[in-house]
Design a protein around this motif. Sequence first.
Motif, PDB file in Angstrom:
ATOM      1  N   LEU A 175      -8.180  12.186 -23.071  1.00  0.00           N
ATOM      2  CA  LEU A 175      -7.662  14.059 -23.119  1.00  0.00           C
ATOM      3  C   LEU A 175      -6.519  13.888 -22.570  1.00  0.00           C
ATOM      4  N   LEU A 176      -6.374  14.168 -21.123  1.00  0.00           N
ATOM      5  CA  LEU A 176      -4.997  14.522 -20.274  1.00  0.00           C
ATOM      6  C   LEU A 176      -4.008  13.759 -21.073  1.00  0.00           C
ATOM      7  N   PHE A 177      -4.447  12.532 -21.032  1.00  0.00           N
ATOM      8  CA  PHE A 177      -2.688  11.138 -22.273  1.00  0.00           C
ATOM      9  C   PHE A 177      -2.263  12.067 -23.165  1.00  0.00           C
ATOM     10  N   GLU A 178      -2.403  12.155 -23.977  1.00  0.00           N
ATOM     11  CA  GLU A 178      -3.268  13.109 -25.093  1.00  0.00           C
ATOM     12  C   GLU A 178      -2.015  13.866 -25.263  1.00  0.00           C
ATOM     13  N   LEU A 179      -2.623  15.050 -24.189  1.00  0.00           N
ATOM     14  CA  LEU A 179      -2.063  15.989 -24.175  1.00  0.00           C
ATOM     15  C   LEU A 179      -0.289  15.504 -23.436  1.00  0.00           C
ATOM     16  N   PHE A 180      -0.410  14.827 -22.440  1.00  0.00           N
ATOM     17  CA  PHE A 180       0.996  14.060 -21.740  1.00  0.00           C
ATOM     18  C   PHE A 180       1.930  13.628 -22.963  1.00  0.00           C
ATOM     19  N   LYS A 181       1.200  12.540 -23.771  1.00  0.00           N
ATOM     20  CA  LYS A 181       2.389  12.564 -24.808  1.00  0.00           C
ATOM     21  C   LYS A 181       3.564  13.291 -25.239  1.00  0.00           C
ATOM     22  N   ARG A 182       3.005  14.679 -25.580  1.00  0.00           N
ATOM     23  CA  ARG A 182       3.158  15.456 -26.233  1.00  0.00           C
ATOM     24  C   ARG A 182       4.555  16.386 -25.343  1.00  0.00           C
ATOM     25  N   VAL A 183       4.793  16.587 -24.109  1.00  0.00           N
ATOM     26  CA  VAL A 183       5.680  16.774 -23.326  1.00  0.00           C
ATOM     27  C   VAL A 183       6.271  15.649 -23.003  1.00  0.00           C
ATOM     28  N   GLU A 197       8.750  21.246 -18.762  1.00  0.00           N
ATOM     29  CA  GLU A 197       8.461  20.180 -17.784  1.00  0.00           C
ATOM     30  C   GLU A 197       7.381  20.983 -16.347  1.00  0.00           C
ATOM     31  N   GLU A 198       6.750  22.342 -16.161  1.00  0.00           N
ATOM     32  CA  GLU A 198       5.440  22.755 -15.547  1.00  0.00           C
ATOM     33  C   GLU A 198       4.389  21.945 -15.785  1.00  0.00           C
ATOM     34  N   ILE A 199       4.186  22.197 -17.351  1.00  0.00           N
ATOM     35  CA  ILE A 199       2.941  21.367 -18.082  1.00  0.00           C
ATOM     36  C   ILE A 199       2.949  19.970 -17.672  1.00  0.00           C
ATOM     37  N   GLU A 200       4.044  19.107 -18.167  1.00  0.00           N
ATOM     38  CA  GLU A 200       4.110  17.915 -17.854  1.00  0.00           C
ATOM     39  C   GLU A 200       4.153  17.526 -16.099  1.00  0.00           C
ATOM     40  N   TYR A 201       4.002  18.322 -15.086  1.00  0.00           N
ATOM     41  CA  TYR A 201       3.973  18.159 -13.805  1.00  0.00           C
ATOM     42  C   TYR A 201       2.767  18.379 -13.853  1.00  0.00           C
ATOM     43  N   LEU A 202       1.826  19.206 -14.069  1.00  0.00           N
ATOM     44  CA  LEU A 202       0.204  19.507 -13.618  1.00  0.00           C
ATOM     45  C   LEU A 202      -0.444  18.504 -14.341  1.00  0.00           C
ATOM     46  N   ILE A 203      -0.454  17.984 -15.815  1.00  0.00           N
ATOM     47  CA  ILE A 203      -0.568  17.094 -16.213  1.00  0.00           C
ATOM     48  C   ILE A 203      -1.071  15.306 -15.452  1.00  0.00           C
ATOM     49  N   LYS A 204       0.255  14.972 -13.936  1.00  0.00           N
ATOM     50  CA  LYS A 204       0.848  14.148 -14.102  1.00  0.00           C
ATOM     51  C   LYS A 204      -0.010  14.598 -12.924  1.00  0.00           C
ATOM     52  N   ARG A 205      -0.327  15.083 -12.295  1.00  0.00           N
ATOM     53  CA  ARG A 205      -0.966  15.553 -10.890  1.00  0.00           C
ATOM     54  C   ARG A 205      -2.455  15.038 -11.222  1.00  0.00           C
ATOM     55  N   GLU A 206      -3.109  15.530 -12.164  1.00  0.00           N
ATOM     56  CA  GLU A 206      -4.118  15.663 -12.346  1.00  0.00           C
ATOM     57  C   GLU A 206      -4.440  14.558 -12.917  1.00  0.00           C
ATOM     58  N   MET A 207      -3.413  13.683 -13.217  1.00  0.00           N
ATOM     59  CA  MET A 207      -3.937  12.165 -14.002  1.00  0.00           C
ATOM     60  C   MET A 207      -4.193  11.198 -12.844  1.00  0.00           C
ATOM     61  N   ASP A 208      -3.113  11.532 -11.461  1.00  0.00           N
ATOM     62  CA  ASP A 208      -3.103  11.163 -10.593  1.00  0.00           C
ATOM     63  C   ASP A 208      -4.444  10.734  -9.749  1.00  0.00           C
ATOM     64  N   GLU A 209      -4.922  12.422  -9.570  1.00  0.00           N
ATOM     65  CA  GLU A 209      -5.914  12.794  -9.118  1.00  0.00           C
ATOM     66  C   GLU A 209      -6.911  11.539  -9.298  1.00  0.00           C
ATOM     67  N   LEU A 210      -7.285  11.409 -10.588  1.00  0.00           N
ATOM     68  CA  LEU A 210      -8.195  10.730 -11.741  1.00  0.00           C
ATOM     69  C   LEU A 210      -8.037   9.284 -11.422  1.00  0.00           C
ATOM     70  N   LEU A 211      -6.963   9.232 -10.775  1.00  0.00           N
ATOM     71  CA  LEU A 211      -6.918   7.778 -11.111  1.00  0.00           C
ATOM     72  C   LEU A 211      -7.199   7.033  -9.777  1.00  0.00           C
ATOM     73  N   PHE A 212      -6.923   7.885  -8.621  1.00  0.00           N
ATOM     74  CA  PHE A 212      -7.543   8.186  -7.285  1.00  0.00           C
ATOM     75  C   PHE A 212      -8.559   7.375  -7.602  1.00  0.00           C
ATOM     76  N   ASP A 213      -9.557   8.860  -7.787  1.00  0.00           N
ATOM     77  CA  ASP A 213     -11.011   8.912  -7.753  1.00  0.00           C
ATOM     78  C   ASP A 213     -11.472   7.650  -8.225  1.00  0.00           C
ATOM     79  N   LEU A 214     -11.153   6.643  -9.787  1.00  0.00           N
ATOM     80  CA  LEU A 214     -11.663   6.812 -10.037  1.00  0.00           C
ATOM     81  C   LEU A 214     -11.651   4.958  -9.382  1.00  0.00           C
TER      82      LEU A 214
END
Length: 73
Positions: free
Chosen positions: A48-56, A12-29
Amino acid sequence: MLGLLMNENEREEIEYLIKREMDELLFDLNDHRIDHMVKRAMQERYQLLFELFKRVASHHECLKYMPRKKKQQ
């Protein structure tokens, strides 16, 4: 191939961290002030983050963050 053993709290922690990073990237894009080359690197990082996210994450969560396809011009 590498393996990783984790408990539910760690997943759950890894999922949360990846989601926050992807949210930041989407905002900056969406920021028009960022250079095209930088945005391209950010898109590659998102992939790359999305590929990791799919695993968890669950299928339902993955649908929320699925990258959009670029329109052909």
